[in-house]
Design an enzyme around this catalytic site. Structure first.
Site, mmCIF file in Angstrom:
data_model
loop_
_atom_site.group_PDB
_atom_site.id
_atom_site.type_symbol
_atom_site.label_atom_id
_atom_site.label_comp_id
_atom_site.label_asym_id
_atom_site.label_seq_id
_atom_site.Cartn_x
_atom_site.Cartn_y
_atom_site.Cartn_z
ATOM 1 C CE LYS A 53 -52.884 9.995 46.117
ATOM 2 N NZ LYS A 53 -54.029 9.312 46.686
ATOM 3 C CD GLN A 97 -54.281 5.533 45.863
ATOM 4 O OE1 GLN A 97 -53.850 6.438 46.578
ATOM 5 N NE2 GLN A 97 -54.943 5.775 44.753
ATOM 6 C CG ASP A 120 -58.281 10.641 50.098
ATOM 7 O OD1 ASP A 120 -57.812 11.480 49.327
ATOM 8 O OD2 ASP A 120 -58.026 9.430 50.039
HETATM 9 N N1 LIG Z 1 -57.790 7.326 48.549
HETATM 10 C C1 LIG Z 1 -57.983 7.710 47.290
HETATM 11 N N2 LIG Z 1 -57.969 6.802 46.316
HETATM 12 C C2 LIG Z 1 -58.164 7.226 45.029
HETATM 13 C C3 LIG Z 1 -58.344 8.593 44.725
HETATM 14 C C4 LIG Z 1 -58.371 9.513 45.801
HETATM 15 O O1 LIG Z 1 -58.571 10.738 45.620
HETATM 16 N N3 LIG Z 1 -58.173 9.034 47.066
HETATM 17 N N4 LIG Z 1 -58.430 9.016 43.404
HETATM 18 C C5 LIG Z 1 -58.041 8.102 42.343
HETATM 19 C C6 LIG Z 1 -56.563 7.996 42.075
HETATM 20 N N5 LIG Z 1 -55.733 9.171 42.366
HETATM 21 C C7 LIG Z 1 -55.487 9.495 43.646
HETATM 22 O O2 LIG Z 1 -55.320 8.692 44.509
HETATM 23 C C8 LIG Z 1 -54.984 9.817 41.337
HETATM 24 C C9 LIG Z 1 -55.307 9.676 40.021
HETATM 25 C C10 LIG Z 1 -54.500 10.256 39.038
HETATM 26 C C11 LIG Z 1 -53.375 10.971 39.374
HETATM 27 C C12 LIG Z 1 -52.450 11.551 38.377
HETATM 28 O O3 LIG Z 1 -51.609 12.347 38.720
HETATM 29 N N6 LIG Z 1 -52.555 11.136 37.130
HETATM 30 C C13 LIG Z 1 -51.651 11.577 36.085
HETATM 31 C C14 LIG Z 1 -51.338 10.400 35.170
HETATM 32 C C15 LIG Z 1 -50.617 9.310 35.843
HETATM 33 C C16 LIG Z 1 -50.491 8.099 34.906
HETATM 34 O O4 LIG Z 1 -49.814 8.220 33.907
HETATM 35 O O5 LIG Z 1 -51.079 7.075 35.214
HETATM 36 C C17 LIG Z 1 -52.337 12.640 35.251
HETATM 37 O O6 LIG Z 1 -53.585 12.648 35.148
HETATM 38 O O7 LIG Z 1 -51.619 13.453 34.668
HETATM 39 C C18 LIG Z 1 -53.082 11.127 40.714
HETATM 40 C C19 LIG Z 1 -53.860 10.553 41.678
HETATM 41 C C20 LIG Z 1 -58.521 6.696 42.703
HETATM 42 N N7 LIG Z 1 -58.145 6.328 44.020
#
Ligand SMILES: Nc1nc2c(c(=O)[nH]1)N[C@@H](CN(C=O)c1ccc(C(=O)N[C@@H](CCC(=O)O)C(=O)O)cc1)CN2
Length: 284
Positions: A53, A97, A120
């Site tokens: 982020k 988070q 969020d």
């Molecule tokens: N406050 C929040 N917490 C969480 C959220 C949210 O929207 N707000 N969602 C999820 C986690 N998340 C954001 O925070 C999130 C998940 C995945 C990715 C991402 O870019 N994933 C990559 C892979 C990364 C890796 O290798 O692990 C992808 O899919 O290509 C970004 C953000 C739970 N918590």
């Protein structure tokens, strides 16, 4: 059939390029958007997402404010940081988070946030506004799913959508977005208590899988040509992501979001959209 890819990486890159220009325009008007993050504990996944982020913020010109607390932080210590960001004028929007460590009352933390700084869309006031059909910041992953479908030309209006999961970040808000008049989808929400998941899935034009159950959805559960969004994140012994969707689904589905590279990058892009939109509202 081999599914077409719902390319989250490329779509997120296009969104960030548009946001870069909008942030520059805001700065010319004397407004610098600033995203705050509160990360509690040392979960490697959460650390990675938060780092991503802030990398995104740097790319588009949004200022970063990072607060980190140890896994042993108390409810009161976390609440003190929430109050600090509520009062910090440089922080125009922020996120806590999730998940927070066991024993912390997550809902109380979300309720304590200034709803006008909720980047969020997970503050109860903003979720309530979504239910009422009032303008509100939209939860990032569900909004990322919609944007990904729209930008690839997948028809949402009238579609039968099955959402698998009922967590606060995806499963709960996803049907709220899909059933707005602007989307007009028909939604079935499935969860661990659903009796015959496969029967529901086989009827779906669009499947949003956010169960966190490795390879839960298999080729025989999917209607030929359906769009399948894989948001589940489980990790194998090497720490690699294993999604909710079995790779064989690519032979049946019309559209498939890769995991990683699908909805994850869209979640991050939509967060930036919320931050920039809030800053734009502040200058009228
Ligand atoms: N406050 C929040 N917490 C969480 C959220 C949210 O929207 N707000 N969602 C999820 C986690 N998340 C954001 O925070 C999130 C998940 C995945 C990715 C991402 O870019 N994933 C990559 C892979 C990364 C890796 O290798 O692990 C992808 O899919 O290509 C970004 C953000 C739970 N918590």
């Amino acid at each position: 059939m081999t599914a077409q890819i719902l390319d989250g990486k490329a779509t997120a890159a296009a969104i960030k390029s548009d946001l870069t220009a909008r942030v520059a325009a805001l700065k010319e008007k004397g407004v610098t958007p600033g995203l705050g993050t509160i990360l509690v504990g040392d979960d490697p996944g959460s650390q990675k997402y938060v780092a991503g982020k802030h990398r995104d913020c740097a790319q588009v010109g949004i200022a970063s404010i990072q607060r980190e607390l140890p896994a042993t932080a108390t409810q009161e210590e976390i609440e003190a940081v929430v109050r600090e960001l509520n009062d910090d004028p440089a922080c125009t929007g922020y996120i806590v988070q999730l998940p927070l460590p066991k024993g912390i009352d997550e809902n109380r933390i979300l309720e304590l946030m200034d709803p006008h700084k909720d980047a969020d869309g997970l503050h109860p006031m903003n979720l309530g506004r979504l239910v009422l059909g009032e303008p509100a910041p939209l939860p990032c992953t569900p909004n990322g799913v919609l944007t990904l479908l729209r930008r690839h030309g997948v028809e949402i209006k009238g579609a039968e959508v099955v959402v698998v999961g009922r967590g606060v970040t995806i499963g709960r808000p996803m049907p709220l977005l899909l059933t707005r008049r602007s989307e007009n989808a028909t939604v079935t929400q499935c969860h661990t208590g659903t009796r015959d998941l496969s029967a529901h899935l086989r009827r779906a034009d669009i499947i949003v899988a956010a169960a966190g159950s490795p390879h839960l959805i298999r080729a025989e559960d999917v209607k030929p040509g359906a769009a399948v969004l894989d948001i589940g994140v489980s990790r194998n012994a090497e720490g690699k992501i294993v999604g909710d969707v079995h790779p064989d689904v690519a032979e049946v589905a019309g559209w498939l979001s890769p995991n990683p590279g699908g909805v994850g990058p869209m979640t991050r892009a939509q967060l930036l959209v919320n931050v920039v939109e809030a800053a734009e509202r502040s200058v009228g």
